[in-house]
Design an enzyme around this catalytic site. Sequence first.
Site, PDB file in Angstrom:
ATOM      1  N   CYS A  74       0.756  -1.229   0.239  1.00 41.59           N
ATOM      2  CA  CYS A  74      -0.086  -0.304  -0.044  1.00 41.59           C
ATOM      3  C   CYS A  74       0.436   1.138   0.044  1.00 41.59           C
ATOM      4  CB  CYS A  74      -0.978  -0.302   1.057  1.00 41.59           C
ATOM      5  SG  CYS A  74      -0.172   0.221   3.058  1.00 41.59           S
ATOM      6  N   HIS A 106      -2.627   1.532   6.594  1.00 43.57           N
ATOM      7  CA  HIS A 106      -3.262   1.050   5.087  1.00 43.57           C
ATOM      8  C   HIS A 106      -3.543   2.509   4.634  1.00 43.57           C
ATOM      9  CE1 HIS A 106      -4.491  -0.636   1.949  1.00 43.57           C
ATOM     10  NE2 HIS A 106      -5.464   0.048   1.900  1.00 43.57           N
ATOM     11  N   HIS A 155      -5.224   1.639  -4.622  1.00 46.06           N
ATOM     12  CA  HIS A 155      -4.549   1.312  -3.467  1.00 46.06           C
ATOM     13  C   HIS A 155      -4.468  -0.460  -3.839  1.00 46.06           C
ATOM     14  CE1 HIS A 155      -8.050  -1.172  -0.818  1.00 46.06           C
ATOM     15  NE2 HIS A 155      -8.065  -1.644  -2.523  1.00 46.06           N
TER      16      HIS A 155
END
Length: 321
Positions: free
Chosen positions: A236, A284, A296
């Site tokens: 990420c 995240h 993402h």
Amino acid sequence: MRRSILVAAFAVLASVAVLFVGTTPALAEPSVAEIEKQIDTAWRKLEPIVEKHNATRQDLTAKKAQAKTLRNKIAPLQTQIDAAMDRVSEFAVEAYKGDKASSINALLTNKSPAALVGQLSVLDQFARQQQRDVQAVIDLRDKYDAQKRPLDTLVSQLTKTEAELAKKKKEIDAEVDRLQKLRIQAYGNGSAGPLAPAPCPATYPGGNAGKAVKFACQQIGKPYVWGAEGPNSYDCSGLTLAAWAKGGVSLPHNARAQRGKVKSVSRSELRPGDLVFYYADLSHVGMYVGGGWIVHASRAGEPVKMKRMDDGEIHSFGRPG
């Protein structure tokens, strides 16, 4: 009569057996939704570990550079110490075996009272020179030790950190393999269900944010690999790092560290290129691309893809640059 009773009894037992077998519940295979839930739960526990690993790895790189700088700084001191030690060694040899020894003996055996003051002055000067040379070595050694001490501490920390990273990597790899097996159990080796990536918008904003968004969208479909920052795979924070590098902004490879570096913006101020951070532990991050969507690198087993921004516990928003 007796035979008919036995036959009837066997018939009753058989029917009871059939009834018993028929009412025993079979162990049902978990559904796709149940497996997805298992993966989601496991990944929420694993992703913070991945991001912490990224931060530690980045810190390790910085400390290695610091150690190299310290080594380069103290290297000349070591050379000076070696040279000073050579001078003291040469002095010792000459004093006890060579010309200076002969000169000292001559001074000590001279019986003339008139020359005594001068002889003592020469001896005192000789002793002082010896003391200065030895003291120079001691001073250099102390200076070297003072500068080398933090390097030794740093090297010890680096050794420990590298060992911890190697151990943690094995643990993460093992857990990722387990989750991949669960995913294959649910979907097979194809790209059904959530594995199928959605496309990014057809138009992009201008400026550096546009470059970042366009790059991030071009990575859709590439695999998630933890610790990766491209060009063939990403995690990420690796994806947002690489995307904003195209926009001329340097970001660390860690979601929490990225949050600390970018400017905070409100939800109403969001524009394409902004970063969306998730969960209380900031484990995240994704990139906002407009229309309530982010792109993402979500987790192992899923490619870089789009998702609805609100599909997850949003922590905050940030704007690089």
